[in-house]
Design a protein around this motif. Structure first.
Motif, PDB file in Angstrom:
ATOM      1  N   LEU A  97      41.419  39.734  48.544  1.00 44.56           N
ATOM      2  CA  LEU A  97      42.251  39.848  47.349  1.00 44.56           C
ATOM      3  C   LEU A  97      41.576  39.167  46.167  1.00 44.56           C
ATOM      4  O   LEU A  97      40.542  38.516  46.320  1.00 44.56           O
ATOM      5  CB  LEU A  97      43.610  39.191  47.591  1.00 44.56           C
ATOM      6  N   ASN A  98      42.165  39.367  44.977  1.00 37.36           N
ATOM      7  CA  ASN A  98      41.832  38.527  43.829  1.00 37.36           C
ATOM      8  C   ASN A  98      43.113  38.150  43.113  1.00 37.36           C
ATOM      9  O   ASN A  98      44.203  38.597  43.499  1.00 37.36           O
ATOM     10  CB  ASN A  98      40.786  39.177  42.914  1.00 37.36           C
ATOM     11  N   ALA A  99      42.997  37.327  42.089  1.00 43.93           N
ATOM     12  CA  ALA A  99      44.188  36.736  41.468  1.00 43.93           C
ATOM     13  C   ALA A  99      44.839  37.629  40.426  1.00 43.93           C
ATOM     14  O   ALA A  99      45.946  37.334  39.973  1.00 43.93           O
ATOM     15  CB  ALA A  99      43.828  35.390  40.837  1.00 43.93           C
ATOM     16  N   THR A 100      44.178  38.712  40.030  1.00 45.06           N
ATOM     17  CA  THR A 100      44.711  39.531  38.945  1.00 45.06           C
ATOM     18  C   THR A 100      45.200  40.907  39.396  1.00 45.06           C
ATOM     19  O   THR A 100      45.715  41.671  38.583  1.00 45.06           O
ATOM     20  CB  THR A 100      43.653  39.725  37.841  1.00 45.06           C
ATOM     21  N   GLY A 111      35.936  49.486  49.048  1.00 43.03           N
ATOM     22  CA  GLY A 111      35.735  48.387  48.107  1.00 43.03           C
ATOM     23  C   GLY A 111      36.966  48.032  47.314  1.00 43.03           C
ATOM     24  O   GLY A 111      36.868  47.468  46.224  1.00 43.03           O
ATOM     25  N   ARG A 112      38.126  48.326  47.867  1.00 37.18           N
ATOM     26  CA  ARG A 112      39.377  48.090  47.149  1.00 37.18           C
ATOM     27  C   ARG A 112      40.166  46.961  47.801  1.00 37.18           C
ATOM     28  O   ARG A 112      40.072  46.731  49.007  1.00 37.18           O
ATOM     29  CB  ARG A 112      40.227  49.365  47.134  1.00 37.18           C
ATOM     30  N   ILE A 113      40.932  46.273  46.961  1.00 37.69           N
ATOM     31  CA  ILE A 113      41.833  45.237  47.446  1.00 37.69           C
ATOM     32  C   ILE A 113      43.271  45.646  47.116  1.00 37.69           C
ATOM     33  O   ILE A 113      43.485  46.441  46.186  1.00 37.69           O
ATOM     34  CB  ILE A 113      41.509  43.856  46.816  1.00 37.69           C
ATOM     35  N   CYS A 145      37.783  37.491  46.396  1.00 37.54           N
ATOM     36  CA  CYS A 145      36.558  38.245  46.122  1.00 37.54           C
ATOM     37  C   CYS A 145      36.708  39.040  44.831  1.00 37.54           C
ATOM     38  O   CYS A 145      37.806  39.169  44.279  1.00 37.54           O
ATOM     39  CB  CYS A 145      36.237  39.189  47.286  1.00 37.54           C
ATOM     40  N   ASP A 146      35.578  39.569  44.364  1.00 39.57           N
ATOM     41  CA  ASP A 146      35.547  40.424  43.175  1.00 39.57           C
ATOM     42  C   ASP A 146      35.246  41.850  43.627  1.00 39.57           C
ATOM     43  O   ASP A 146      34.107  42.169  43.966  1.00 39.57           O
ATOM     44  CB  ASP A 146      34.467  39.941  42.202  1.00 39.57           C
ATOM     45  N   PRO A 147      36.254  42.726  43.648  1.00 40.30           N
ATOM     46  CA  PRO A 147      36.023  44.087  44.132  1.00 40.30           C
ATOM     47  C   PRO A 147      35.085  44.898  43.245  1.00 40.30           C
ATOM     48  O   PRO A 147      34.524  45.901  43.687  1.00 40.30           O
ATOM     49  CB  PRO A 147      37.435  44.690  44.147  1.00 40.30           C
ATOM     50  N   TRP A 148      34.894  44.448  42.004  1.00 37.58           N
ATOM     51  CA  TRP A 148      33.992  45.169  41.093  1.00 37.58           C
ATOM     52  C   TRP A 148      32.535  44.772  41.307  1.00 37.58           C
ATOM     53  O   TRP A 148      31.637  45.388  40.743  1.00 37.58           O
ATOM     54  CB  TRP A 148      34.398  44.899  39.643  1.00 37.58           C
TER      55      TRP A 148
END
Length: 200
Positions: free
Chosen positions: A5-8, A49-51, A33-36
């Motif tokens: 996941l990420n925070a945004t 590559g998706r969260i 993590c940063d999916p981008w």
């Protein structure tokens, strides 16, 4: 279990709130993590590559926030996210929340890559109209709704989508335009699970 996941991400936040409401926080390791950035561990877990992406104890990866939420609902005895007694109503609200989240998220990503002028495109205008229609409907539906002591997946999806609008699309100004919805939203987001997962 592991949750990428990420925070945004509104989708990841929805899953985190379900985790907390179901009492499963201690059973899951959060993998930020940063999916981008094509994070290698994320791509191994989820080639898209998706969260969010949830890796179960058996090593199976689940993707898509709603599917993860359904799974988490099945592994905890805490009050159900999809109660059988009013399942159709909850699914209806969950769909509205998902659609609002999708329209808002797609708008944010389009602006990020193409600039705010993308809003003037045919697809940009379509997304904008969809957001306004959804807000109108939610405002009317929640006008008579009493805040329950328990929370369900529909409540979470809608409240997260509304928070995401404030976070990323403040120009929508839904809180000024939809007072009934604002009042309902304030009640839901007073829960600890929303405080602990606030967008940052």
């Amino acid at each position: 279990m592991e949750l990428y996941l990420n925070a945004t991400s509104p989708y990841a936040r929805l899953v985190r709130i379900v985790l907390m409401e179901k009492g499963l926080t201690d059973a899951v390791t959060l993998k930020w993590c940063d999916p981008w950035a094509d994070d290698a561990d994320l791509l191994k877990a989820n080639p898209a590559g998706r969260i969010p992406a949830l890796v179960t104890e058996e090593g199976t990866t689940l993707s898509e926030s709603m599917l993860i939420a359904v799974y988490l609902d099945s592994v905890s005895l805490n009050p159900p996210m999809l109660p059988a007694a009013n399942l159709v109503d909850v699914l209806h609200l969950t769909g509205l929340g998902q659609n609002l989240m999708d329209a808002a998220f797609t708008t944010v990503i389009a602006r990020k890559h193409y600039g705010n002028e993308i809003d003037d495109s045919e697809l940009g205008q379509r997304r904008s109209r969809a957001i306004q229609r959804l807000l109108n409907q939610l405002n009317s539906e929640f006008g008579e709704k009493q805040l329950a002591s328990t929370i369900n997946l529909g409540d979470i999806a809608i409240a997260v989508a509304l928070d995401y609008l404030v976070f990323r699309l403040p120009d929508v100004k839904w809180q000024e335009k939809y007072p009934q919805l604002k009042e309902w939203h304030a009640g839901v987001t007073a829960r600890e699970s929303f405080h602990q997962t606030a967008f940052c």
